[in-house]
Design a protein around this motif. Structure first.
Motif, PDB file in Angstrom:
ATOM      1  N   SER A 213       0.833  -1.200   0.000  1.00  0.00           N
ATOM      2  CA  SER A 213       0.000   0.000   0.000  1.00  0.00           C
ATOM      3  C   SER A 213       0.873   1.258   0.000  1.00  0.00           C
ATOM      4  CB  SER A 213      -0.917  -0.021   1.217  1.00  0.00           C
ATOM      5  OG  SER A 213      -1.688   1.148   1.299  1.00  0.00           O
ATOM      6  N   ARG A 214       1.949   1.248   0.855  1.00  0.00           N
ATOM      7  CA  ARG A 214       2.843   2.408   0.865  1.00  0.00           C
ATOM      8  C   ARG A 214       3.544   2.574  -0.480  1.00  0.00           C
ATOM      9  NH1 ARG A 214       3.954   0.555   6.205  1.00  0.00           N
ATOM     10  NH2 ARG A 214       5.812  -0.555   5.457  1.00  0.00           N
TER      11      ARG A 214
ATOM     12  N   SER B 131       1.128   3.996  -2.856  1.00  0.00           N
ATOM     13  CA  SER B 131       0.899   5.415  -2.560  1.00  0.00           C
ATOM     14  C   SER B 131       2.052   6.259  -3.076  1.00  0.00           C
ATOM     15  CB  SER B 131       0.729   5.616  -1.052  1.00  0.00           C
ATOM     16  OG  SER B 131      -0.401   4.913  -0.582  1.00  0.00           O
TER      17      SER B 131
ATOM     18  N   ARG C 167       1.842   9.092  -5.754  1.00  0.00           N
ATOM     19  CA  ARG C 167       2.334  10.455  -5.528  1.00  0.00           C
ATOM     20  C   ARG C 167       3.354  10.856  -6.596  1.00  0.00           C
ATOM     21  NH1 ARG C 167       2.056   8.805  -0.076  1.00  0.00           N
ATOM     22  NH2 ARG C 167       4.288   8.326  -0.045  1.00  0.00           N
TER      23      ARG C 167
END
Length: 272
Positions: A227-228, A231, A235
């Motif tokens: 998930s990170r 993300s 970004r």
């Protein structure tokens, strides 16, 4: 009792082997021996009860007081018989002094018996007193007479049948205690093994639960990392698109500015 020849093998070497083997593991032959002896005692007790029932049906009924006096005579007879049998045994073994001491005790018991017989005779009619009053030996189920002489009593209480049943009953009590102790020990061993199994199962379940927890934790950690990472990628992609839009906007702005300056120069030259 003529039981015939024993079908078992009587060998001292086999007994020694058994005693050695029984120290290493539990064979429980005592349980078989206890069952075998219990059959003898059960049969003897059955004969005793039948004999008592027959005596109750055939002998003249007497009052409780007279019955108690007759019972006292029977008890003294039994004591005399046991003492005489013991004195004879000691005399046969060569222990004359002890045998003489026991014979002295016999004389004292005989005096008590004579007094007890007088009380019993005076408590009932002479015709009834002459009737032979019997009782049943609680050890071997043989009949004993109220008026038996000392020789008869000594033969009974020193006889093989009576002494054999004494040995059987004593051995049976010993075997019952031994079997009870071994069964208690076996139950404790079973309980200990069951507790150990339950403890091992609990440890195994706890280990499996910790393994599942670690797997879930690693799975959650992997999902969080993905998930990170996603993300960060979003970004980065968003910043990249923003930079592209900014570059395109600046490029269009510069192009428009150059075009505007060019038109302005053309107009100035025309008016000149």
């Amino acid at each position: 009792m003529d039981l015939g020849e024993c079908t078992k093998i009587h060998d001292l070497a086999l007994r020694a082997d058994y005693e050695i083997a029984s120290k290493e593991r539990e064979l429980f032959f005592e349980l078989d021996a206890m069952d075998h002896l219990e059959s003898f005692i059960a049969e003897c007790d059955r004969r005793t009860e039948l004999a008592k029932k027959r005596l109750a049906e055939t002998q003249e009924e007497i009052s409780a007081e007279v019955s108690a006096k007759a019972e006292k005579v029977h008890e003294l007879n039994e004591e005399i018989g046991k003492l005489l049998a013991k004195a004879e045994q000691l005399g046969a073994e060569g222990n004359v002094d002890e045998s003489q001491k026991i014979l002295t005790e016999v004389e004292k018991v005989r005096a008590k018996k004579k007094e007890a017989e007088e009380e019993y005779r005076n408590s009932m009619p002479a015709s009834s007193f002459q009737q032979q009053k019997l009782r049943v030996c609680e050890v071997c189920s043989a009949y004993l007479g109220l008026h038996d002489n000392d020789r008869r009593l000594a033969d009974h209480f020193g006889g093989k049948l009576h002494l054999g049943f004494i040995q059987i009953r004593e051995k049976l009590d010993q075997l019952r205690k031994t079997v009870a102790e071994k069964q208690e020990k076996r139950n404790q061993d079973r309980l200990r093994r069951r507790e150990e199994r339950e403890r091992e199962e609990r440890l195994s379940r706890r280990s499996a639960s910790r393994t599942r927890d670690r797997r879930r934790s690693r799975s959650r950690e992997r999902r969080r990392r993905r998930s990170r990472s996603a993300s960060r990628e979003r970004r980065k992609s968003s910043r990249s698109r923003s930079r592209d839009r900014h570059r395109r906007h600046r490029s269009r702005s510069r192009s428009h500015s150059r075009g505007h300056r060019r038109v302005s120069r053309d107009r100035s030259a025309k008016y000149k």
